[in-house]
Design a protein around this motif. Sequence first.
Motif, short mmCIF file in Angstrom:
data_model
loop_
_atom_site.label_atom_id
_atom_site.label_comp_id
_atom_site.label_asym_id
_atom_site.label_seq_id
_atom_site.Cartn_x
_atom_site.Cartn_y
_atom_site.Cartn_z
N GLY A 1 0.74 -1.22 0.20
CA GLY A 1 0.12 -0.05 -0.04
C GLY A 1 0.87 1.36 0.07
O GLY A 1 1.97 1.36 -0.67
N SER A 2 0.27 2.05 0.79
CA SER A 2 1.05 3.69 0.72
C SER A 2 2.41 3.73 1.68
O SER A 2 2.35 4.48 2.48
CB SER A 2 -0.19 4.57 1.23
OG SER A 2 -0.54 4.18 2.26
N CYS A 3 3.21 2.86 1.56
CA CYS A 3 4.44 2.87 2.26
C CYS A 3 5.45 3.73 1.65
O CYS A 3 5.06 4.60 0.73
CB CYS A 3 5.11 1.45 2.37
SG CYS A 3 5.57 0.90 0.68
N ALA A 4 6.55 4.07 2.12
CA ALA A 4 7.66 4.61 1.53
C ALA A 4 8.44 3.53 0.27
O ALA A 4 8.56 2.34 0.75
CB ALA A 4 8.90 5.00 2.52
N ALA A 5 8.44 4.03 -0.85
CA ALA A 5 8.96 3.11 -1.92
C ALA A 5 10.32 3.80 -2.22
O ALA A 5 10.38 5.01 -2.49
CB ALA A 5 8.04 3.01 -3.04
N VAL A 6 11.47 3.10 -2.37
CA VAL A 6 12.76 3.46 -2.42
C VAL A 6 13.26 3.01 -3.99
O VAL A 6 13.00 1.86 -4.01
CB VAL A 6 13.80 3.10 -1.69
CG1 VAL A 6 15.02 3.76 -1.84
CG2 VAL A 6 13.23 3.33 -0.15
N VAL A 7 13.63 3.82 -4.74
CA VAL A 7 13.77 3.46 -6.18
C VAL A 7 15.28 3.62 -6.58
O VAL A 7 15.68 4.97 -6.11
CB VAL A 7 12.86 3.92 -7.16
CG1 VAL A 7 11.39 3.10 -7.13
CG2 VAL A 7 12.80 5.24 -7.41
N GLN A 8 16.06 2.99 -7.38
CA GLN A 8 17.23 3.45 -7.84
C GLN A 8 16.68 4.68 -9.04
O GLN A 8 15.52 4.51 -9.46
CB GLN A 8 17.90 2.44 -8.93
CG GLN A 8 18.62 1.41 -7.77
CD GLN A 8 18.69 0.11 -8.76
OE1 GLN A 8 17.78 -0.82 -9.02
NE2 GLN A 8 20.16 -0.08 -9.14
N ASP A 9 17.73 5.69 -8.94
CA ASP A 9 17.35 6.79 -10.09
C ASP A 9 18.61 6.74 -10.90
O ASP A 9 19.70 7.10 -10.42
CB ASP A 9 17.05 8.24 -9.48
CG ASP A 9 17.32 9.27 -10.21
OD1 ASP A 9 16.99 9.21 -11.41
OD2 ASP A 9 17.71 10.42 -9.87
#
Length: 390
Positions: free
Chosen positions: A116-124
């Motif tokens: 759901g609405s968690c913190a999502a960490v992505v490579q940039d």
Amino acid sequence: MKRNERFEALAAGYLFPEVGRRRKAFQEAHPEAKIISLGIGNTTEPLTPHVEDALVAAARRLGTAAGYSGYGDEQGEAALREAIARVHYSGAVRPEEVFVSDGAKCDIGRLQILFGSCAAVVQDPAYPVYVDGSIIQGASLVYMPCTRENGFMPELSVIPAGSLVYFCSPNNPTGAVATRDQLARLVAEVRRKKSILVFDAAYSEYVSEPSLPRSVYEVDGAAECAIEVNSFSKPIGFTGVRLGWSVAPKALKYDDGRSVNADWNRIATTLFNGASNIAQAGGLASFDPEGRSEMRGLVGYYMENARLIRSALQALGVECIGGDNAPYIWARFPGRDSWEVFGEILEKCHVVTTPGSGFGPSGQSYIRFSAFGHRESVVEAAGRLARLGR
Ligand code: PGU
């Protein structure tokens, strides 16, 4: 009805249709141009014979009274789950931890429902699905820049506690591959932050260097923190056939000790009805010795394309990474805007690429070249790139 307000937060369009729109506009303005696409990572070579035979035989069986079957197990056919666990993971995961699907992209989308609405960490930069899918779920995004300065491996300390971390290796779009050490550090940090890792290994079969990991489960402790997704699209040309899988280890738990595997099973049974039985028969054939050998041939074909594209760019003095253990070349055009370089390559060379900025802010000034294409088109495109130097 009101529009789901999360859609307001999405960028106007998905990246690849935008690339397609610009290609179409150029073609309409220049009907004589013979455009070659090194843009979207879409396979071009025919299915290999052994896999094709298995698909045809499965379709024929469905046309017989004895061989017909309807809905199958939502998690996938037992033989395929067993083959994935035994052949792809050499037994490092168990068949009941494997969920067969209609592709990695679809799995990534459904997986986000778990958190759901968690913190999502992505490579940039990142494959845009992690970002757009997270936004649709109401997640807040944290970017981990992957730049030439950090060797395209991000600083992990930015991972907030209790977040969902997306990591793709071999990477789309940069082509960088995490070493075993780097992966071990990632797993350690995700565990320290009591977070969960979604490891996208869609290009694992493109890893040619034996020392480089192909799965996150090659690292100790990963089963307690990581879900892995993978796909038949790129290794055996199933982009259109559609087949993938995910692994949700039984050891993976939420903070309250409940099983992620059980919820993932709930999603599979509730929102998904199993992958096509025909596709699964083809996927299964790719795991026997003949299928493995065909797959290596296909991967080798695209990797030769990658070599040709990279050499052409390097001959022009363009700095590139990738293309050695991944079917993408990440080319740097310092000080330039990615869409502007995209336009120049399209105009001068009639070659479609993907602008790096479409994968995130750190992709600015880069262009992604895909190695998927017929050899003669790739040779032609590589030759035309010389026009950029003029
Ligand atoms: N994961 C990664 C990292 C990918 O690059 C792609 C495809 C997928 C998953 C999708 O796998 P499926 O099993 O076929 O669903 N990336 C291509 C295609 C673009 C797209 O929108 O999927 C690309 O050019 O980046």
